[in-house]
Motif scaffolding. Structure first.
Motif, PDB file in Angstrom:
ATOM      1  N   GLU A 357       0.806  -1.232   0.000  1.00  0.00           N
ATOM      2  CA  GLU A 357       0.000   0.000   0.000  1.00  0.00           C
ATOM      3  C   GLU A 357       0.839   1.282   0.000  1.00  0.00           C
ATOM      4  O   GLU A 357       0.361   2.349   0.343  1.00  0.00           O
ATOM      5  N   LYS A 465      -5.845  -7.812   0.012  1.00  0.00           N
ATOM      6  CA  LYS A 465      -6.786  -6.708   0.208  1.00  0.00           C
ATOM      7  C   LYS A 465      -6.972  -5.936  -1.104  1.00  0.00           C
ATOM      8  O   LYS A 465      -8.096  -5.666  -1.524  1.00  0.00           O
ATOM      9  N   SER A 466      -5.864  -5.618  -1.746  1.00  0.00           N
ATOM     10  CA  SER A 466      -5.984  -4.760  -2.927  1.00  0.00           C
ATOM     11  C   SER A 466      -6.633  -5.505  -4.091  1.00  0.00           C
ATOM     12  O   SER A 466      -7.404  -4.904  -4.837  1.00  0.00           O
ATOM     13  N   SER A 489      -8.436   0.548  -1.465  1.00  0.00           N
ATOM     14  CA  SER A 489      -7.007   0.236  -1.715  1.00  0.00           C
ATOM     15  C   SER A 489      -6.369   1.379  -2.505  1.00  0.00           C
ATOM     16  O   SER A 489      -7.074   2.175  -3.156  1.00  0.00           O
TER      17      SER A 489
END
Ligand code: ADP
Ligand code: MG
Length: 537
Positions: A357, A465-466, A489
């Protein structure tokens, strides 16, 4: 002068009987005759008279001789005197001669001097002469050459004259043709203006049609691409069945079938793939926002799809082009056609990486692009004026990425790579701002979070997550939901302007052809089906 008679003449004929010529032997053979005394006396008298005669002769001879001598003496004295006077004269003339000789010598000497000067002069003159002769020779050669040139010039002139005559004929023909041509040109120009007008109109029409077509095809599409088997692949291939739009995978009893917008088998070339997406890429030139993603597990061919083999080929070696290079080529060829109808374009490229991130500028790796606002994320962008400008940019991005990977102990499959091309088009007052985003996503393989620790755990969480955020965003977009979770994200946030609105998205789901990768292949296909199912709705 009378010549005296010789003694023998006087003596011999009168001696008679006294023959002196008899030899001794003759005399001895004969007995001498004994003469009488009277004969002897007579002979003696003869002899005495003869002697008398001789004496007289002798004295006369003597007289004569003396006379001769006298005259000779006289002659001699005269001769002597004349010789002496002659000698005297000679001596005088000798003196004169000496003087003359001296004068002559002087003259000779001065002449000699003169002579040597003259000789020197003659020598130098000869030298000059030989030079002049050489020059003369040269001049005569040059003259000959000039004469030859003159001859060939004359010939040439003759030819020109001849061709002049034909040219004049042709000229009058041409003038005639020119006037016809002018008429044709005027009508052509009129037709060309008409054509340009129609071309502009049809370009606008084409633009609309292309957009319509893209919309009909769906603003979000999914293509499946199976990587070919490599020489290094030592395990069994997966059992597959492919046709234009479907892929069926077999595992034991289990059969799973998936439907996509297109399915490309292992033998499909990049040209075949690009043909399918070229209109989508070109819509970026028309001012649309386009995103093309490569999704799939590590080793499934995502990077190859995007960049071809440039990452593995040495800098100067020929390599297979990927979607990035092909798109750039298309940009230049299509824009040059549009320039003919008055458009002008500028292209700016940037490359970024998203890892854990965090956003990094791959053209200046020292820079972490912080902030959660796309205006803050402002990477270096480089103007691409020709295709040749692209390769050094990709190489630089690769180099920076590779260095950072070693520093942070990560590998490229654990980060997202974004190549972004901003396209500024202008024609009179009309302006277009298209964007082409080409994204090589991080490997989609699911590491077991329970087994990952420390950095790896963070990394895995971030990727999961992304990627699921991307799926969610696409899902919401297709469902036209009010709230689109772009902020979930960094990737979706950066791309929100391109994914939303009339943005066009294409996802490649890349899969491995190996049986050992079956589980991940299935996961990828399920993820892709989720996205594609949305579009089908
Ligand atoms: P990923 O980026 O998904 O991890 P890569 O693009 O690096 O996968 O591909 C893995 C390997 O397979 C690389 O060696 C790549 O050169 C090769 N490869 C992938 N696709 C092709 C293809 N279409 N033709 C030939 N080799 C390919
Ligand atoms: Mg890769």
């Amino acid at each position: 002068m009378s010549i005296p008679p010789k003694f023998c003449e006087i003596l011999s004929p009168r001696l008679g009987g006294l023959e002196p010529s008899l030899s001794y032997t003759e005399r001895s053979s004969k007995m001498p005759e004994v003469k009488k005394p009277s004969a002897i006396i007579r002979e003696q008298k003869i002899l005495l008279s003869r002697l008398e005669q001789i004496n007289q002769l002798c004295s006369s001879l003597k007289q004569k001789k003396l006379k001769t001598l006298e005259s000779l003496k006289h002659q001699l004295t005269e001769t002597n005197a004349s010789i002496e006077s002659q000698l005297k004269k000679n001596k005088e003339s000798e003196q004169d001669r000496d003087n003359t000789l001296k004068r002559l010598y002087d003259k000779l000497y001065s002449l000699k001097n003169n002579n040597s000067q003259i000789i020197a002069k003659i020598e130098s003159d000869t030298l000059k002469l030989s030079k002049i002769e050489q020059e003369n020779l040269d001049l005569s050669i040059t003259k000959q050459q000039l004469i030859n040139q003159k001859i060939s010039l004359e010939e040439y002139l003759n030819k020109i004259e001849a061709s002049n005559i034909t040219s004049n004929n042709k000229l009058s023909e041409l003038t005639e043709k020119e006037s016809i041509y002018k008429i044709i040109q005027e009508s052509y120009e009129e037709a060309y203006q008409d054509y340009q007008k129609k071309r502009n109109e049809s370009y606008e029409e084409l633009k609309k049609l292309n957009n319509c077509l893209q919309e009909l095809k769906g603003n979000i599409r999914v293509f499946c691409k199976i990587r070919p088997l490599l020489a290094d692949d030592r395990t069994e291939p997966i059992k597959l069945e492919i046709n234009d739009k479907t892929i069926t995978v077999f595992k034991a009893e289990k059969v799973s079938r998936f439907v996509f917008d297109r399915v490309f088998g292992p033998s499909a070339s990049i040209d075949e793939v690009f043909e399918e997406i070229s209109q989508l890429v070109q819509s970026a030139l028309d001012g649309y926002k386009v995103c093309i993603f490569a999704y799939g597990q590590t080793g499934s061919g995502k990077t190859y799809t995007m960049e071809g083999s440039i990452q593995t080929a040495p800098y100067d070696q020929a390599y297979t082009k990927g979607i990035i290079q092909k798109s750039m080529e298309l940009m230049f060829s299509a824009s040059s056609k549009l320039e003919e109808i008055g458009w002008s374009y500028k292209f700016y490229a940037s490359t970024i990486e998203i890892y854990n991130e965090q956003v990094r500028d791959l053209l200046d790796y020292s820079k972490t692009l912080t902030g959660f606002s796309s205006s803050l994320i402002n990477p270096i962008s480089i103007e691409i004026k020709s295709y040749e400008d692209l390769v050094p940019l990709l190489i630089k991005a690769r180099k920076n990425r590779a260095e950072a990977e070693t520093e942070c102990n990560i590998n490229s499959s654990r980060s997202h790579f974004l190549f972004q091309l901003k396209i500024f088009g202008k024609k009179n007052n009309e302006i277009t701002n298209g964007v082409l985003n080409l994204i090589d996503l991080a490997g989609s393989e699911r590491l077991k979070i329970s087994k990952a620790q420390g950095d790896r755990l963070e990394e895995t969480k971030a990727i999961n997550k992304s990627l699921s955020a991307l799926g969610d965003v696409i899902h919401s977009l297709v469902k036209k939901e009010k709230h689109i979770p772009f902020r979930n994200s960094k990737l979706t946030y950066i791309l929100q302007n391109c994914l939303g609105g009339d943005g066009k998205t294409l996802m490649f789901v890349n899969i491995s052809p190996l049986a050992v990768n079956f589980k991940e292949t299935l996961n990828s296909l399920i993820f892709a089906r989720k996205v594609n199912a949305c579009t089908l709705n």
